[in-house]
Each structure stands twice: as structure tokens, then as C-alpha cells.
Design an enzyme around this catalytic site. Structure first.
Site, short mmCIF file in Angstrom:
data_model
loop_
_atom_site.label_atom_id
_atom_site.label_comp_id
_atom_site.label_asym_id
_atom_site.label_seq_id
_atom_site.Cartn_x
_atom_site.Cartn_y
_atom_site.Cartn_z
N GLU A 1 0.82 -1.22 0.00
CA GLU A 1 0.00 0.00 0.00
C GLU A 1 0.86 1.27 0.00
OE1 GLU A 1 -3.43 -1.68 3.07
OE2 GLU A 1 -2.02 -0.14 3.71
N CYS B 1 2.62 8.66 1.74
CA CYS B 1 3.09 7.69 2.73
C CYS B 1 3.47 6.42 1.96
CB CYS B 1 1.97 7.43 3.73
SG CYS B 1 2.44 6.22 4.98
N CYS C 1 4.94 -6.95 7.84
CA CYS C 1 5.87 -6.42 8.84
C CYS C 1 6.03 -7.43 9.97
CB CYS C 1 5.35 -5.09 9.39
SG CYS C 1 6.53 -4.28 10.49
N CYS D 1 3.54 -4.65 16.23
CA CYS D 1 2.89 -3.58 17.00
C CYS D 1 1.41 -3.97 17.15
CB CYS D 1 3.03 -2.24 16.28
SG CYS D 1 4.76 -1.80 15.99
N CYS E 1 -1.65 -2.55 14.99
CA CYS E 1 -1.42 -2.34 13.56
C CYS E 1 -1.96 -3.51 12.72
CB CYS E 1 0.07 -2.17 13.33
SG CYS E 1 0.52 -2.13 11.60
N GLY F 1 5.65 -1.94 6.99
CA GLY F 1 7.04 -2.34 7.20
C GLY F 1 7.85 -1.39 8.05
N GLU F 2 9.00 -1.86 8.48
CA GLU F 2 9.93 -1.07 9.29
C GLU F 2 11.12 -0.69 8.39
OE1 GLU F 2 10.57 0.41 12.40
OE2 GLU F 2 12.37 0.87 11.28
N LEU G 1 6.87 6.63 19.02
CA LEU G 1 7.12 6.40 20.45
C LEU G 1 5.89 5.78 21.11
CD1 LEU G 1 9.66 6.98 22.21
CD2 LEU G 1 8.40 8.90 23.16
N HIS G 2 4.77 6.43 20.98
CA HIS G 2 3.45 5.95 21.41
C HIS G 2 3.29 5.74 22.92
CE1 HIS G 2 2.74 5.68 17.21
NE2 HIS G 2 3.31 4.52 17.01
N CYS H 1 -2.81 1.71 8.17
CA CYS H 1 -1.75 0.94 7.53
C CYS H 1 -2.10 -0.56 7.48
CB CYS H 1 -0.48 1.17 8.33
SG CYS H 1 0.90 0.17 7.87
S1 SF4 Z 1 3.97 -1.48 9.92
FE1 SF4 Z 1 4.76 -0.02 11.43
S2 SF4 Z 1 3.16 0.07 13.02
FE2 SF4 Z 1 2.78 -1.76 11.79
S3 SF4 Z 1 3.82 -3.44 12.90
FE3 SF4 Z 1 5.24 -2.63 11.37
S4 SF4 Z 1 6.45 -1.08 12.46
FE4 SF4 Z 1 4.63 -1.49 13.69
#
Ligand code: SF4
Length: 363
Positions: free
Chosen positions: A99, A114, A121, A125, A128, A171-172, A227-228, A349
Site C-alpha cells: 500500500e 506515505c 511487517c 505492533c 497495527c 514495514g519497518e 514512540l506511542h 496501515c
Molecule cells: S507497519 Fe509499522 S506500526 Fe505496523 S507493525 Fe510494522 S512497524 Fe509497527
């Protein structure tokens, strides 16, 4: 940069760096100086398909057509929100999907994008949608650039200019930094994509070695930290990576980045009802940032159904959001509330991709 080019190998132009294309031209008896022109055209017109129409030496356009694939991704789905937010689902050459999102700016002529760095991922998290289907693979630099070009075209069609991009999609980015850096180098190189380093933000869940590597790459892009939560316990509960890198380590890496690159770090903070939105947590966050030149972006949560661990998160109420923002500002923190984007589409996301997969598996 992806694998080397040989005759007959179908690699996308978006996956081909300047040096690689120059070498290919030389080996095919064309002046390598045409390589930068081809890549510049690619970014100018926003599509590998139209590059070949430009006036190139006899035979070069045909050789490019024969040796390079037109696209590294195709548009699979497109959702447009009432607020103009446009979400694209791109299908990659292996059938996987990814996406990217175009968000209109409050100024009529601008938009921001974005971009994803991985398919799926592994970060886990809890709130997510992307991570629920796990990690599939890293994106190539060309697949990242393809998202940029698609968003640029979307913006142009809407009468806007794509002004900024943030690696905050699926993704990271720090776990696929080689491809991210290769893509950014081409997108933002004044001789090529001419986008500008300051127009790019790389966002991370807080992978300390990745932040240091980004600093060493010295590209001058912005850094954002998801950070959250201001404390390790709440953060590690939301973001498993928080168990590996604590809040102080992450902020210390951001300090190093800021000292070297000179750009103010953005702290991303998604407000979740009853989880991280108390005024005491706002004060803790302000204490953490005291003496640091960082600004806080408060994000409205887009609900995505049951979380990875079977929880249901809700966005903070508007009153609590305003109170949290007010408390931060009262403590001297520079903070803004980011508008919720595309609440009427699958804007969070990973949401659109998950829905598309569900539709495919429904008989
Ligand atoms: S896409 Fe971003 S928010 Fe979602 S699990 Fe991966 S690092 Fe975390």
C-alpha cells in the site's frame, strides 16, 4: 541496488541505479551520459513507460524497451476518501501487494505521500493491521520508487504537487535500509529525482542500529520516531521492539541523529483510549523531551478491529485528545494534532491489503 543487468534480464528501470545504467549503456556501445537523462525523465514524467518516447539516440529507446521491464508494480486497487485521501494497493511482480497513500495538504496545490518499505511487517505492533499477516519480504528500491511515481501521478491528476513523502506505510524502514537508502538517493538526488532530502522522512519504531546507520548515510532526511508511550512498560506492551530498545536508548539515538544531521526529530504518538492518553503520561512525555528540540505529532487512531493479541483499541475521545495536547503545550512541548485521514476508507496501515486478501479468499 538489485542484481546486475545482463542481456535478456528483465529488470525495471525503477530498480536500476545511475551507475548500473551507465555501465549497461557503455557495454551496449551507447554514451553512458544518457543514463542520467533517462533516469531524470523517469522522475519527470512519472512513468517508466514514457521515458522511451524521449529523444534518445537511434536504437537506445528500443534497447531499453527490450532489456528493462516497464513497471515493477501495477495498480490493483484505489480508494478515495471524501477528504481526498487516496489509498493505492499495488501488485508486485510476484503477486504480492503493498500500500501507499496520498494525502492532500491544507494548501490546495500540495500533497504528501506515505510509502511502504516491506511487504507485511515483523514488528508486531499490537494496534497495527499490517503486522497481522506477518512479514513476507523486503521491497526493492525500484518497488519503493514505483510507489513514489504512482503517488506523484495521483497528485498531478488531482491538480497538486507531491511535496513530501514519509516512510510510514507497511514495514519497518530500518530493517530494509539498503533499499530505502538506494530509493531515497535516486528520488532526492538533485541530478535525478530532484525531490530534495528535506522532503523525505524516515519513520521507525525505534531500531537503534538503524537510526545510527541512517545517520552515517548522511542523507539529511528527516527522522520520525514512533514512540506511542513515554514509559518502557506501556511502550513494550504496544510495540514488542520496546523490549529490545528502551525509550532512553531510542531518544539517545535520535539525539545523535539530530546532532549530526541538524534536523528536528518528530515524535509520533498515536493516542489510544485509556492506554497512553492520560495527562500524567502527557507530563511524562514532556519530561522526556525537556531540553530536546523535538516536536510531537499526535495521531488519531483508525480502528482496525481485533488486534494481534485479541484486544480492541479505540481512539482517544476528542476531549481527551485536546486535553493531552494542551498538557504537552503547557509543559513547553511543540506538539500538533494530525487530522485523521480517510476515515471512510481503509486508511489505516495494512487495512486495504487485508480487506483485498479477505475478498480474494471469500468464495
Ligand atoms: S507497519 Fe509499522 S506500526 Fe505496523 S507493525 Fe510494522 S512497524 Fe509497527
Amino acid at each position: 541496488m538489485s542484481g546486475s543487468i545482463s542481456d535478456g534480464a528483465i529488470q525495471s528501470l525503477t530498480d536500476t541505479g545511475l551507475e548500473e545504467l551507465s555501465a549497461w549503456m557503455q557495454s551496449h556501445s551507447f554514451n553512458p551520459a544518457h543514463a542520467s537523462r533517462v533516469i531524470r525523465d523517469l522522475f519527470d514524467v512519472g512513468s517508466p513507460k514514457t521515458v522511451r518516447r524521449n529523444r534518445l539516440p537511434v536504437g537506445l529507446a528500443e534497447q531499453l524497451r527490450l532489456n528493462f521491464a516497464a513497471d515493477s508494480a501495477t495498480l490493483a486497487q484505489r480508494q478515495v476518501s471524501e477528504d481526498g485521501t487516496t489509498k493505492l494497493l499495488l501488485r508486485l511482480h510476484d503477486g504480492r501487494t503493498v500500500e501507499c497513500v496520498l494525502m492532500p495538504d491544507y494548501r490546495d496545490d500540495r500533497a504528501s505521500g506515505c510509502i511502504s518499505s516491506q511487504v507485511g511487517c515483523a514488528m508486531g505492533c499490537d494496534f497495527c493491521a499490517t503486522t497481522q499477516s506477518g512479514f513476507e519480504r523486503n521491497l526493492t528500491s525500484g518497488e519503493i520508487i514505483e510507489q513514489f511515481l504512482q503517488l506523484k501521478r495521483e497528485a498531478q491528476a488531482a491538480g497538486r504537487t507531491l511535496r513530501t513523502i514519509v516512510f510510514m506505510g507497511m514495514g519497518e524502514p530500518m530493517l530494509n535500509l539498503k533499499s530505502v537508502l538506494a530509493a531515497v538517493q535516486r528520488i532526492a538526488d538533485p541530478q535525478l529525482g530532484a525531490f530534495g532530502w528535506r522532503q523525505v522522512t524516515v519513520s521507525t519504531v525505534g531500531i537503534v542500529p538503524g537510526i545510527d546507520e541512517l545517520r552515517e548515510a548522511d542523507l539529511g532526511v528527516h527522522l520520525a520516531i514512533s514512540l506511542h508511550a513515554p514509559d518502557d512498560a506501556t511502550r513494550a506492551d504496544l510495540l514488542p521492539m520496546g523490549k529490545r530498545f528502551d525509550v532512553n536508548d531510542v531518544l539517545a539515538a535520535a539525539d545523535r541523529y539530530q546532532a549530526a544531521i541538524g534536523r528536528i526529530t518528530t515524535i509520533q504518538y498515536c493516542l489510544l483510549d485509556g492506554v497512553n492518553d492520560s495527562l500524567a503520561q502527557a507530563r511524562d512525555l514532556a519530561r522526556l523531551l525537556d531540553g530536546r528540540r523535538m516536536h510531537v505529532n499526535l495521531l488519531r487512531y483508525n480502528p482496525t478491529g481485533l488486534s494481534l493479541r485479541g484486544r480492541t483499541y479505540a481512539p482517544s475521545s476528542l476531549e481527551q485528545t485536546e486535553a493531552f495536547l494542551g498538557e504537552l503545550r503547557a509543559q513547553g512541548v511543540v506538539a500538533h494534532l494530525r487530522r485523521a485521514r480517510g476515515p471512510d476508507i481503509d486508511a489505516a496501515c495494512g487495512q486495504l491489503r487485508r480487506r483485498a486478501a479477505e475478498q480474494q479468499s471469500t468464495p
